[in-house]
Design an enzyme around this catalytic site. Structure first.
Site, PDB file in Angstrom:
ATOM      1  N   LEU A  39     -26.154 -20.230  90.720  1.00 52.91           N
ATOM      2  CA  LEU A  39     -26.036 -19.902  92.131  1.00 52.91           C
ATOM      3  C   LEU A  39     -26.763 -18.519  92.217  1.00 52.91           C
ATOM      4  CD1 LEU A  39     -22.709 -20.761  93.750  1.00 52.91           C
ATOM      5  CD2 LEU A  39     -24.870 -21.797  94.343  1.00 52.91           C
ATOM      6  N   ASP A  40     -27.646 -18.089  92.880  1.00 58.67           N
ATOM      7  CA  ASP A  40     -28.347 -17.053  93.234  1.00 58.67           C
ATOM      8  C   ASP A  40     -27.188 -15.913  93.578  1.00 58.67           C
ATOM      9  OD1 ASP A  40     -30.739 -18.062  92.992  1.00 58.67           O
ATOM     10  OD2 ASP A  40     -31.050 -18.190  95.038  1.00 58.67           O
ATOM     11  N   PRO A  41     -27.281 -14.481  93.354  1.00 55.14           N
ATOM     12  CA  PRO A  41     -26.323 -13.576  93.603  1.00 55.14           C
ATOM     13  C   PRO A  41     -25.961 -13.499  95.069  1.00 55.14           C
ATOM     14  CG  PRO A  41     -27.977 -12.591  91.973  1.00 55.14           C
ATOM     15  CD  PRO A  41     -28.450 -13.965  92.428  1.00 55.14           C
ATOM     16  N   ALA A  43     -25.763 -16.115  97.050  1.00 54.41           N
ATOM     17  CA  ALA A  43     -25.190 -17.198  97.196  1.00 54.41           C
ATOM     18  C   ALA A  43     -23.442 -17.035  97.174  1.00 54.41           C
ATOM     19  CB  ALA A  43     -25.816 -18.333  96.769  1.00 54.41           C
TER      20      ALA A  43
END
Length: 297
Positions: A39-41, A43
């Site tokens: 997961l992206d930061p 998200a």
């Protein structure tokens, strides 16, 4: 000794997936920790974490379908296709006349089903051994190849209009490898006003639900699901006898047993309710595709 298991963690915004893995390692006192899908930061939401021998299960979880809630902002294009990037273009006032409810619905419909999608250039996809986002940050121009993904659900939940943008709250069910940032980018492009993602939350990975996840502040004392309990949530269950379990662990095939499994793979569970491993069909037989360490079985 740390027991193997699968832990569901609700990642907050601002942390990387690796940060969550690092915190889990400290909480459980082991280096053997991994996750099933970055997961992206920016998200939030569900990270499926494998601990000790259960990291072997992550291979079978990472390909599961995902569900996300997201907010797409129409009216601006960014370098990263999300709110963390720099704005590179904004919509002309005259362009908004074409952004009707019907046009938005048509744009969403065109991005539903099996589609060809170009991942964001700041994705974690490796290009010649390096992550695409590392190459972009180093000043390189990165254009990734399109890939086929399946968006089985793309529903508009709410629309909020402002002077210079429109925010769309959406729910997306999709195959593994689908980039929600790319959906935002492509919807904005189709509508002629540009678009990017301002919020993203993963709520499901296969049958795993973020409602069952622990927070990163509750890792100490958290109780992971057993490998067996986790495996049967992603694969059909195959009950095996003690003798069959022993044969599988020793690399022997179960002769003529393929008919006992509906799909290509199954989770073999022994008489004690422990996960022996993952079995696959080989002709009329079954053989181990992955065995759990015997000490953890």
């Amino acid at each position: 000794m740390v027991s193997p298991g699968i832990l569901l963690v609700d990642k907050p915004a601002g942390l990387t997936s690796h940060d969550v893995v690092a915190r889990t390692r400290r909480a459980f006192g082991t280096r053997k920790v991994g996750h099933a899908g970055t997961l992206d930061p920016m998200a939030t939401g569900l990270l499926v974490i494998g601990i000790e021998g259960a990291t072997r299960l992550l291979t079978y979880i990472v390909g599961a379908d995902k569900t996300y809630t997201a907010t797409i902002r129409l009216g601006a294009t960014t370098t990263t296709d999300d709110a963390e990037g720099e704005t590179v273009a904004t919509a002309a006032p005259s362009a908004w006349d074409a952004v009707t409810d019907g046009a938005i619905a048509d744009g969403i419909r065109a991005l539903t089903g099996t589609i060809s999608q170009v991942p964001s250039s700041v994705s974690a996809i490796k290009v010649d051994g390096r992550r695409a986002y590392d190459r972009v940050r180093a000043g390189e121009e990165v254009v990734l190849a399109s890939r086929e993904v399946t968006v089985s659900r793309f529903d508009l939940i709410a629309r909020r209009d402002a002077d210079a943008n429109i925010d769309l709250d959406v729910v997306v069910d999709c195959s593994s490898g689908t980039y929600i940032r790319s959906l935002a980018r492509d919807l904005g492009a189709a509508l002629g006003v540009g678009g990017h993602l301002t919020a993203l939350r993963r709520t499901h990975v296969g049958d795993f639900d973020v409602a069952d996840a622990v927070s990163v502040d509750s890792l100490d004392g958290a109780v992971p699901a057993s490998p067996a309990a986790a495996a049967v949530r992603v694969l059909p269950r195959l009950d095996v006898t003690a003798e069959e379990a022993r044969d599988l662990r020793h690399g022997k095939r179960l002769s003529g047993a393929a008919a006992r499994v509906d799909g290509a793979l199954a989770a073999a569970i022994d008489d004690d309710g422990d996960l022996v491993g993952i079995v696959e069909k080989r002709g009329a037989d079954l053989k181990s595709a992955m065995n759990m360490p015997e000490s953890a079985a």
